[in-house]
Scaffold this active site. Structure first.
Site, PDB file in Angstrom:
ATOM      1  N   CYS A 166       5.899  45.954 -38.687  1.00  0.00           N
ATOM      2  CA  CYS A 166       5.379  45.228 -37.535  1.00  0.00           C
ATOM      3  C   CYS A 166       4.750  43.896 -37.956  1.00  0.00           C
ATOM      4  O   CYS A 166       5.454  42.984 -38.370  1.00  0.00           O
ATOM      5  CB  CYS A 166       4.420  46.118 -36.757  1.00  0.00           C
ATOM      6  SG  CYS A 166       4.122  45.556 -35.058  1.00  0.00           S
ATOM      7  N   HIS A 217       8.035  50.780 -35.716  1.00  0.00           N
ATOM      8  CA  HIS A 217       7.061  51.747 -36.229  1.00  0.00           C
ATOM      9  C   HIS A 217       7.743  53.027 -36.715  1.00  0.00           C
ATOM     10  O   HIS A 217       7.961  53.956 -35.939  1.00  0.00           O
ATOM     11  CB  HIS A 217       6.045  52.096 -35.137  1.00  0.00           C
ATOM     12  CG  HIS A 217       5.090  50.997 -34.828  1.00  0.00           C
ATOM     13  ND1 HIS A 217       3.823  50.940 -35.364  1.00  0.00           N
ATOM     14  CD2 HIS A 217       5.222  49.888 -34.071  1.00  0.00           C
ATOM     15  CE1 HIS A 217       3.207  49.845 -34.938  1.00  0.00           C
ATOM     16  NE2 HIS A 217       4.042  49.196 -34.153  1.00  0.00           N
ATOM     17  N   GLU A 263       6.439  55.344 -38.458  1.00  0.00           N
ATOM     18  CA  GLU A 263       5.553  56.507 -38.378  1.00  0.00           C
ATOM     19  C   GLU A 263       5.700  57.196 -37.027  1.00  0.00           C
ATOM     20  O   GLU A 263       5.465  58.389 -36.894  1.00  0.00           O
ATOM     21  CB  GLU A 263       4.091  56.096 -38.620  1.00  0.00           C
ATOM     22  CG  GLU A 263       3.344  55.567 -37.433  1.00  0.00           C
ATOM     23  CD  GLU A 263       3.807  54.180 -37.014  1.00  0.00           C
ATOM     24  OE1 GLU A 263       3.544  53.791 -35.865  1.00  0.00           O
ATOM     25  OE2 GLU A 263       4.429  53.479 -37.832  1.00  0.00           O
TER      26      GLU A 263
END
Length: 380
Positions: A264, A354, A356
């Protein structure tokens, strides 16, 4: 589990956009006023992770899913210690949360943390407006904050723009801390917190990585004091053009050829360190259903996004940089926005989204394994 008494449900509220368009509804969460950049998020679930994502600092988030709050609020899914959004806009708030993990309702939590919101408006019309006109400054007003629309509009237009905003130091940790490896420790990573989400060091810890989370103001000496096998640059809010400090730090890491991974905001920092520019997207990418192609494998992934800025790098060629050859590794299939970069002559890569992925999807979790492979290769 507690449920809201909805004491604010009948309090009138208004959302005012900087171009003069207004939407009238009811107060949701705290009553009062708030300002920020109005953006929309297309996720149908995961609102708790969205609201606690530091990358949403100073933004009023519009939920495109029509009903929000069904699963309430629990004590496990926060991505940080607080809600970071400036305001929240929903169409149809759930009357009663229904999930075994819920401890309270969403509007109770918004009120508890002082987050001003609005419900009962046509979020579909609002989203279409933001797509056509672009993300813009906005304000939500309810209760005693209500005033003639001309006065409210003037207050919105007096707020700072997101372009040129330096926000990453506002949301980052002030003190370093360690997330221990799960099981046997294999590597040490220095993670630069520019607005890091809690799930990110957890994903690394699952892979045997001891993560030293460092403040955004960390120096190269701070980074190498932990003797890292790799360095990670996190997500974060604001305009990457203001992040000269993190760019200088990443440059120092690249000069030492330490394995590097960014997501990001970290992707934008890598772009700048390589000599590319950044720019503000018209309305950005936010949600958990964005299609991205990994150009190194050809695989298409459904991914989680939260970014209003992007890297300006050529899609059709390998670029020469002061750190060797670089190429765009990932691209958004909706609009061809750069979604990833990688160096071909040293161990460094980044993605704009992202991996995660709290609250999902998990198509891109392999990127943490790719980071592990870089560190293994460097050690060998």
């Amino acid at each position: 589990m507690t449920t809201s008494t909805r004491g604010t449900a009948r309090v009138p509220a208004v959302l005012v956009l900087e171009d003069g368009r207004t939407f009238r509804g009811r107060a949701y969460g705290a009553v009062g006023e708030t300002f920020g950049e109005a953006v929309f998020s297309t996720g149908m679930t995961g609102y708790q992770e969205t609201l606690t994502d530091p990358s949403y600092d100073r933004q009023i988030v519009v939920a495109t899913a029509p009903q929000i709050g069904n699963t309430g609020w629990n004590d496990e899914d926060d991505e940080s210690a607080r809600i970071w959004v400036s305001g929240y806009v929903v169409r149809d708030p759930a009357r009663v949360p229904s999930n075994w993990r819920a401890k309270r309702s969403l509007d109770d939590e918004l009120e508890r943390q002082g987050v001003v919101g609005i419900s009962g408006i046509d979020t579909r019309a609002l989203t279409r407006h933001l797509r056509e006109r672009g993300s813009m400054r906005a304000g939500i007003f309810s209760g005693e904050a209500l005033a003639p629309e001309a006065d409210l509009l003037a207050r919105v237009q007096a707020q700072p723009q997101m372009k040129g905003a330096s926000l990453y130091e506002e949301v980052a940790t002030k003190e370093a801390y360690v997330v221990p490896a799960v099981g046997e420790k294999r590597f040490t990573v220095a993670a630069i917190d520019l607005g890091i989400k809690g799930m990110t060091p957890h994903r690394m810890a699952e892979r045997g990585i001891e993560v030293h989370v460092l403040p955004a103001t960390a120096t190269a000496d701070d980074v190498y004091a932990v003797d890292p096998d790799g360095v990670f640059f996190s997500n974060g809010p604001g305009d990457p053009a203001t992040a000269d400090g993190p760019v200088a730090l990443m440059t120092a890491v690249l000069e030492r050829r330490t394995p590097l991974f960014g997501i990001c905001f970290g992707n934008q920092i890598l772009g700048r360190a390589l000599g590319f520019g950044t720019y503000k997207l018209k309305y950005g990418h936010r949600g958990i259903n964005q299609p991205v192609q990994d150009r190194t494998t050809g695989k298409v992934e459904v991914t989680a996004h939260n970014h209003g800025f992007a890297v300006d790098a050529p899609l059709d060629k390998v670029s020469e940089t002061k750190f060797g050859r670089a190429e765009v590794s990932h691209v958004c299939l909706n609009d061809n926005v750069v979604e990833g970069l990688q160096l071909l002559d040293q161990p460094a890569f980044s993605v704009q989204y992202h991996p995660e992925a709290a609250a999902g999807p998990h198509d891109a979790a392999y990127l943490f394994d790719r980071f592990v492979s870089l560190m293994e290769g460097q050690r060998a």
